[in-house]
Design a protein around this motif. Structure first.
Motif, mmCIF file in Angstrom:
data_model
loop_
_atom_site.group_PDB
_atom_site.id
_atom_site.type_symbol
_atom_site.label_atom_id
_atom_site.label_comp_id
_atom_site.label_asym_id
_atom_site.label_seq_id
_atom_site.Cartn_x
_atom_site.Cartn_y
_atom_site.Cartn_z
ATOM 1 N N MET A 1 0.816 -1.190 0.000
ATOM 2 C CA MET A 1 0.000 0.000 0.000
ATOM 3 C C MET A 1 0.867 1.265 0.000
ATOM 4 N N ASN A 2 1.977 1.204 0.730
ATOM 5 C CA ASN A 2 2.886 2.338 0.799
ATOM 6 C C ASN A 2 3.479 2.658 -0.573
ATOM 7 N N LEU A 3 3.772 1.610 -1.354
ATOM 8 C CA LEU A 3 4.326 1.813 -2.697
ATOM 9 C C LEU A 3 3.332 2.533 -3.602
ATOM 10 N N ILE A 4 2.063 2.169 -3.512
ATOM 11 C CA ILE A 4 1.041 2.800 -4.346
ATOM 12 C C ILE A 4 0.885 4.270 -3.979
ATOM 13 N N ILE A 5 0.898 4.575 -2.685
ATOM 14 C CA ILE A 5 0.780 5.964 -2.242
ATOM 15 C C ILE A 5 1.978 6.773 -2.718
ATOM 16 N N ARG A 6 3.172 6.194 -2.615
ATOM 17 C CA ARG A 6 4.374 6.903 -3.074
ATOM 18 C C ARG A 6 4.338 7.154 -4.581
ATOM 19 N N LEU A 7 3.871 6.168 -5.354
ATOM 20 C CA LEU A 7 3.771 6.358 -6.806
ATOM 21 C C LEU A 7 2.747 7.440 -7.149
ATOM 22 N N LEU A 8 1.623 7.449 -6.435
ATOM 23 C CA LEU A 8 0.613 8.478 -6.686
ATOM 24 C C LEU A 8 1.133 9.870 -6.310
ATOM 25 N N LEU A 9 1.884 9.965 -5.223
ATOM 26 C CA LEU A 9 2.476 11.241 -4.835
ATOM 27 C C LEU A 9 3.535 11.701 -5.834
ATOM 28 N N ASN A 10 4.323 10.756 -6.327
ATOM 29 C CA ASN A 10 5.327 11.090 -7.345
ATOM 30 C C ASN A 10 4.662 11.545 -8.640
ATOM 31 N N ALA A 11 3.559 10.895 -9.002
ATOM 32 C CA ALA A 11 2.823 11.310 -10.195
ATOM 33 C C ALA A 11 2.252 12.709 -10.005
ATOM 34 N N LEU A 12 1.777 13.007 -8.797
ATOM 35 C CA LEU A 12 1.277 14.349 -8.512
ATOM 36 C C LEU A 12 2.403 15.374 -8.623
ATOM 37 N N ALA A 13 3.580 15.021 -8.131
ATOM 38 C CA ALA A 13 4.729 15.917 -8.232
ATOM 39 C C ALA A 13 5.112 16.154 -9.690
ATOM 40 N N VAL A 14 5.114 15.113 -10.506
ATOM 41 C CA VAL A 14 5.420 15.255 -11.937
ATOM 42 C C VAL A 14 4.380 16.150 -12.606
ATOM 43 N N PHE A 15 3.127 15.947 -12.263
ATOM 44 C CA PHE A 15 2.038 16.725 -12.862
ATOM 45 C C PHE A 15 2.148 18.201 -12.484
ATOM 46 N N ILE A 16 2.451 18.482 -11.219
ATOM 47 C CA ILE A 16 2.597 19.867 -10.758
ATOM 48 C C ILE A 16 3.779 20.537 -11.442
ATOM 49 N N LEU A 17 4.906 19.839 -11.512
ATOM 50 C CA LEU A 17 6.099 20.430 -12.132
ATOM 51 C C LEU A 17 5.925 20.645 -13.631
ATOM 52 N N ALA A 18 5.191 19.759 -14.289
ATOM 53 C CA ALA A 18 4.928 19.949 -15.715
ATOM 54 C C ALA A 18 4.063 21.187 -15.935
ATOM 55 N N TYR A 19 3.200 21.469 -14.974
ATOM 56 C CA TYR A 19 2.369 22.665 -15.069
ATOM 57 C C TYR A 19 3.197 23.932 -14.821
ATOM 58 N N VAL A 20 4.149 23.851 -13.881
ATOM 59 C CA VAL A 20 4.934 25.021 -13.481
ATOM 60 C C VAL A 20 6.080 25.306 -14.453
ATOM 61 N N LEU A 21 6.818 24.269 -14.846
ATOM 62 C CA LEU A 21 7.975 24.457 -15.724
ATOM 63 C C LEU A 21 7.537 24.545 -17.182
ATOM 64 N N GLY A 22 8.156 25.458 -17.906
ATOM 65 C CA GLY A 22 7.791 25.655 -19.296
ATOM 66 C C GLY A 22 8.298 24.584 -20.241
ATOM 67 N N GLY A 23 9.426 23.955 -19.943
ATOM 68 C CA GLY A 23 10.024 23.000 -20.866
ATOM 69 C C GLY A 23 9.621 21.562 -20.652
ATOM 70 N N VAL A 24 8.693 21.317 -19.733
ATOM 71 C CA VAL A 24 8.244 19.952 -19.434
ATOM 72 C C VAL A 24 6.759 19.867 -19.738
ATOM 73 N N ASP A 25 6.373 18.863 -20.514
ATOM 74 C CA ASP A 25 4.970 18.674 -20.872
ATOM 75 C C ASP A 25 4.527 17.253 -20.534
#
Length: 121
Positions: A1-25
């Motif tokens: 269960m901990n692995l799934i939560i960590r993957l979901l949090l990492n995906a959220l981090a990727v999604f947020i950074l793609a929104y903030v950074l101009g060179g990442v989509d």
């Protein structure tokens, strides 16, 4: 269960950074989840090999070459995933550093307090 939560949090981090950074989509949260999974697999399988092969350079640069290795892992994920793109090595380095910071912040919110489970005996 901990692995799934960590993957979901990492995906959220990727999604947020793609929104903030101009060179990442990222196409969407599904693609961000795939990026998080692929980055986890690449960090597990490819990164240790790159660290061992570049150990002399890493020692000479006092560990700063690990930023380049992280950027190369992100650029490799860019080549492997259709819904994810990074514009260059400098954006990949910035994305790598910010991703590490954001992952630490997000995971600290969901960290279990190990002292709360101790008994008062």
């Amino acid at each position: 269960m901990n692995l799934i939560i960590r993957l979901l949090l990492n995906a959220l981090a990727v999604f947020i950074l793609a929104y903030v950074l101009g060179g990442v989509d990222v196409d969407g949260y599904g693609s961000a989840l795939i990026v998080a999974i692929v980055l986890a697999i690449l960090n597990l399988l490819v990164k240790p090999i790159l660290v061992i092969l570049t150990l002399p350079v890493t020692i000479l640069t006092l560990g700063l070459f690990l930023l380049i290795i992280n950027a190369l892992i992100i650029l490799l994920a860019d080549k492997l995933i259709d819904g994810f793109s990074v514009d260059g090595i400098w954006i990949a380095i910035l994305f790598s550093v910010l991703l590490s910071i954001l992952q630490s912040i997000l995971q600290s919110f969901f960290k279990e307090d190990k002292n709360s489970y101790k008994s008062n005996a």
